[in-house]
Design a protein around this motif. Sequence first.
Motif, PDB file in Angstrom:
ATOM      1  N   LEU A 144       6.080  66.266 -64.057  1.00  0.00           N
ATOM      2  CA  LEU A 144       6.305  65.305 -65.144  1.00  0.00           C
ATOM      3  C   LEU A 144       7.688  65.488 -65.747  1.00  0.00           C
ATOM      4  O   LEU A 144       8.396  64.497 -66.007  1.00  0.00           O
ATOM      5  CB  LEU A 144       5.232  65.454 -66.221  1.00  0.00           C
ATOM      6  N   GLU A 145       8.099  66.732 -65.967  1.00  0.00           N
ATOM      7  CA  GLU A 145       9.424  66.993 -66.536  1.00  0.00           C
ATOM      8  C   GLU A 145      10.518  66.407 -65.645  1.00  0.00           C
ATOM      9  O   GLU A 145      11.475  65.781 -66.127  1.00  0.00           O
ATOM     10  CB  GLU A 145       9.618  68.494 -66.715  1.00  0.00           C
ATOM     11  N   ASN A 146      10.383  66.584 -64.327  1.00  0.00           N
ATOM     12  CA  ASN A 146      11.370  66.025 -63.396  1.00  0.00           C
ATOM     13  C   ASN A 146      11.408  64.498 -63.494  1.00  0.00           C
ATOM     14  O   ASN A 146      12.486  63.888 -63.444  1.00  0.00           O
ATOM     15  CB  ASN A 146      11.044  66.438 -61.962  1.00  0.00           C
ATOM     16  N   ALA A 147      10.230  63.889 -63.613  1.00  0.00           N
ATOM     17  CA  ALA A 147      10.160  62.425 -63.683  1.00  0.00           C
ATOM     18  C   ALA A 147      10.742  61.899 -64.985  1.00  0.00           C
ATOM     19  O   ALA A 147      11.298  60.799 -65.028  1.00  0.00           O
ATOM     20  CB  ALA A 147       8.706  61.970 -63.527  1.00  0.00           C
ATOM     21  N   LEU A 148      10.614  62.653 -66.062  1.00  0.00           N
ATOM     22  CA  LEU A 148      11.174  62.232 -67.344  1.00  0.00           C
ATOM     23  C   LEU A 148      12.700  62.235 -67.323  1.00  0.00           C
ATOM     24  O   LEU A 148      13.353  61.448 -68.017  1.00  0.00           O
ATOM     25  CB  LEU A 148      10.671  63.141 -68.467  1.00  0.00           C
ATOM     26  N   GLN A 159      16.232  59.269 -63.385  1.00  0.00           N
ATOM     27  CA  GLN A 159      16.376  57.852 -63.748  1.00  0.00           C
ATOM     28  C   GLN A 159      16.201  56.909 -62.561  1.00  0.00           C
ATOM     29  O   GLN A 159      16.269  55.683 -62.717  1.00  0.00           O
ATOM     30  CB  GLN A 159      17.756  57.615 -64.385  1.00  0.00           C
ATOM     31  N   GLU A 160      15.958  57.459 -61.379  1.00  0.00           N
ATOM     32  CA  GLU A 160      15.819  56.621 -60.184  1.00  0.00           C
ATOM     33  C   GLU A 160      14.542  55.792 -60.251  1.00  0.00           C
ATOM     34  O   GLU A 160      13.472  56.285 -60.614  1.00  0.00           O
ATOM     35  CB  GLU A 160      15.803  57.515 -58.937  1.00  0.00           C
ATOM     36  N   GLU A 161      14.647  54.518 -59.880  1.00  0.00           N
ATOM     37  CA  GLU A 161      13.501  53.618 -59.918  1.00  0.00           C
ATOM     38  C   GLU A 161      12.399  54.130 -58.994  1.00  0.00           C
ATOM     39  O   GLU A 161      12.660  54.562 -57.876  1.00  0.00           O
ATOM     40  CB  GLU A 161      13.920  52.211 -59.492  1.00  0.00           C
ATOM     41  N   GLY A 162      11.182  54.084 -59.479  1.00  0.00           N
ATOM     42  CA  GLY A 162      10.037  54.558 -58.697  1.00  0.00           C
ATOM     43  C   GLY A 162       9.717  56.016 -58.945  1.00  0.00           C
ATOM     44  O   GLY A 162       8.633  56.479 -58.594  1.00  0.00           O
ATOM     45  N   LYS A 163      10.665  56.731 -59.537  1.00  0.00           N
ATOM     46  CA  LYS A 163      10.458  58.154 -59.812  1.00  0.00           C
ATOM     47  C   LYS A 163      10.400  58.450 -61.316  1.00  0.00           C
ATOM     48  O   LYS A 163       9.808  59.426 -61.735  1.00  0.00           O
ATOM     49  CB  LYS A 163      11.561  58.994 -59.163  1.00  0.00           C
ATOM     50  N   HIS A 164      11.035  57.583 -62.102  1.00  0.00           N
ATOM     51  CA  HIS A 164      11.155  57.822 -63.553  1.00  0.00           C
ATOM     52  C   HIS A 164       9.896  57.387 -64.291  1.00  0.00           C
ATOM     53  O   HIS A 164       9.246  56.399 -63.937  1.00  0.00           O
ATOM     54  CB  HIS A 164      12.360  57.065 -64.110  1.00  0.00           C
ATOM     55  N   VAL A 165       9.537  58.122 -65.331  1.00  0.00           N
ATOM     56  CA  VAL A 165       8.480  57.715 -66.260  1.00  0.00           C
ATOM     57  C   VAL A 165       8.950  58.011 -67.679  1.00  0.00           C
ATOM     58  O   VAL A 165       9.875  58.794 -67.900  1.00  0.00           O
ATOM     59  CB  VAL A 165       7.140  58.451 -66.008  1.00  0.00           C
ATOM     60  N   GLU A 166       8.279  57.378 -68.631  1.00  0.00           N
ATOM     61  CA  GLU A 166       8.485  57.649 -70.050  1.00  0.00           C
ATOM     62  C   GLU A 166       7.181  58.184 -70.634  1.00  0.00           C
ATOM     63  O   GLU A 166       6.088  57.839 -70.165  1.00  0.00           O
ATOM     64  CB  GLU A 166       8.888  56.366 -70.797  1.00  0.00           C
ATOM     65  N   LEU A 167       7.283  59.006 -71.668  1.00  0.00           N
ATOM     66  CA  LEU A 167       6.080  59.502 -72.332  1.00  0.00           C
ATOM     67  C   LEU A 167       5.233  58.354 -72.870  1.00  0.00           C
ATOM     68  O   LEU A 167       4.000  58.431 -72.896  1.00  0.00           O
ATOM     69  CB  LEU A 167       6.460  60.449 -73.478  1.00  0.00           C
ATOM     70  N   SER A 168       5.897  57.273 -73.280  1.00  0.00           N
ATOM     71  CA  SER A 168       5.181  56.142 -73.867  1.00  0.00           C
ATOM     72  C   SER A 168       4.284  55.417 -72.865  1.00  0.00           C
ATOM     73  O   SER A 168       3.450  54.593 -73.258  1.00  0.00           O
ATOM     74  CB  SER A 168       6.178  55.148 -74.470  1.00  0.00           C
ATOM     75  N   GLN A 169       4.426  55.712 -71.565  1.00  0.00           N
ATOM     76  CA  GLN A 169       3.548  55.096 -70.571  1.00  0.00           C
ATOM     77  C   GLN A 169       2.141  55.692 -70.618  1.00  0.00           C
ATOM     78  O   GLN A 169       1.199  55.099 -70.112  1.00  0.00           O
ATOM     79  CB  GLN A 169       4.123  55.272 -69.157  1.00  0.00           C
ATOM     80  N   PHE A 170       2.020  56.872 -71.218  1.00  0.00           N
ATOM     81  CA  PHE A 170       0.717  57.543 -71.285  1.00  0.00           C
ATOM     82  C   PHE A 170       0.096  57.332 -72.665  1.00  0.00           C
ATOM     83  O   PHE A 170       0.796  57.208 -73.669  1.00  0.00           O
ATOM     84  CB  PHE A 170       0.869  59.043 -71.020  1.00  0.00           C
TER      85      PHE A 170
END
Length: 682
Positions: free
Chosen positions: A111-115, A118-129
């Motif tokens: 999760l830390e890596n994904a946060l 910034q690459e599309e398909g790999k990035h997430v935001e905390l607000s998605q959960f």
Amino acid sequence: MADFGLYEYQEEVVQRALRGENVIIWLPTGGGKTRAAVYVAKKHLENNPGAKVAVLVNKVHLVDQLYNNEFKPFLGLDYSLVSISGDCDQKEFFGCNVKNSDLVICTAQILENALTNQEEGKHVELSQFTLLIIDECHHTHKEGVYNKIMGRYVAQKLKGERRLPQILGLTASPGTGGAKSIKGAVEHVLQICANLDSVIVSSKVYAPELKKKVPRPRKRFDIVDKRPQDPFGDHLKFMMQFIHDFMALGPDFPVREFGTQEYEADVVILEKKGVTDRNRLLAQCALHLRQYNDALLINDTVRMVDAFRVLESYYSTKSSIAMDGTDFFLLGLYQENEVELRKLSGDARFENPKMGKLQNTLLEQFDQGKPSRGILFSKTRKSTHCLYDWVSNNPALQRAGIRAAILTGAGNGINYMTQNEQKETIRTFRRGSLNLLISTSVAEEGLDIPECNLVVRYGLLTNEIAQQQASGRARASDSVYSVVAQAGGREVRRELLNECLEDLTGRAIGEVQRMEHREFQMKITDLQTEALLTRQLAEQLKIKKRSRFSAATVQLSCRGCFVPVAFGNDIKVIENAHHVNINPDFEKYYKTGGQPALKTFEDWEPGRVISCAACGRSCNAQWGMEMVYKEIALLPILAIENFAMETPEGRKLAKKWKNVEFTVEEFNFSTYCHSKFPNMFD
């Protein structure tokens, strides 16, 4: 809640979480924290259309365990679940998996890596959960990955961000953080609450039911008198003193007791001083003294022959790499004493008495004609292997039907286990084909290990959290928790201190729970604000430190022979993890050896181990390994701990690349290919 199978004490501790509050659930090992979390996740998904849950763990093997044993059986039919760890390819498209799933179970690092990616398909935001479940949440402190994630959460909260997930932390004990006073323990518990932006809850009304469900084992100290004579250990100390006389340190370097952790810390400092002062005699003597000290520590923990084998193995690699008079002295000293050491290590009259006590402890449980199952905890991977060899070759233990296996942490190297080996060992233990696990701390926390009627702590000095978790593994009726230790030893003192700290933890949690809501929230906000400012300042200092020197002005020298081999601007970093030397002339400074036991990754695969060939003599110091990047680039990966850095302000050392005082630029694959293969682009 009856259809879900929760006990009343579990129902009690989930109430505030069901109301949407941020909560830390404090229940002992075996109390069903995870099952309670599954229930909260189920209700959260049912009551919140479009909800998305992330379950974070701190160890890779816990991903599949929680997925298969807890969440999938209860949620798998109604919701889309996915488990992701560093061992699977799905981590490369973490963002897509989150988007397409209702619940994700992953290691916190994923999760830390994904946060940060910034690459599309790999990035997430905390607000998605909408719900974040954090297993073993007492690790949410300092520079741990849990705290990095929650640091982002708290920073967004303090800015007024409202689209943040609910937090549910799980712990068997937050501990006291090293505090020995109620004031300090309360401050530590408050800090954990602040880091997780949560209140801490425990069972009050149904505490008697909890106590009945999770009985404490019968604790006993199996004490042995100090070894009356130790000629093998005495001979090692004689050799160590001989090396000290050779170094001629003088009164400025007082020597602490041989065979202790304190002495080990001293020789680590000596080696660093030798390198920074360009004093190879001091540096090499310190390295050899550390090996002798390791042998003394092993001699105190397991058998004399185990200690001798450690030295024998170390010096078997040294016979062909002597460079100068220091090497010849150190090698000669061992060779002159090898026969005597071998003879002493085989003399049964002076064997470690702890081994006899340990044998009796195991036989009391396993030689009773009834099925038994136990875990033997030891400090190091090396000691677990020594103990396994002893158990496997001990006639009395074999007649008692002990079928043992080693369980250690996963990783790379000869004494590590793979994830699959871990899983198979635990699976075999659950089936009953094995009845004794010889384990490091990996079995203390989180692993789904069946109830045992014997837990033995052997030669361990740990904190109150580890002690409570190990004790919690002995959950069978009439189980025994044994501490095998020497009379008056530090292990007994630490065990007794941990009992006091365990009580102190409970009292501190009680004080925090009794605080008025407004007072609690004010303290939490103050701690969060202070932590945010501290992180911001620390980041500024890191940036300043990384630009202290120009990379071109820093020269890297081999830590073994002190020969300069590279400049800082030769080093580039790949994927923010692998530091490689791209200078084509560098290959003349190293030689290649065996292949490390590593898997192939998405963009690269491991090559051969590399070691020093810079000085034209037999230095042979290991530097790292080669990597094949994108099937084209053969690049040497360097571990900075194997080098000294010549800077404009003198010689410096660094344990990790993040500690160097110059900027390492990103590796550019296109630029590398153009320079390496210019004719391909004409």
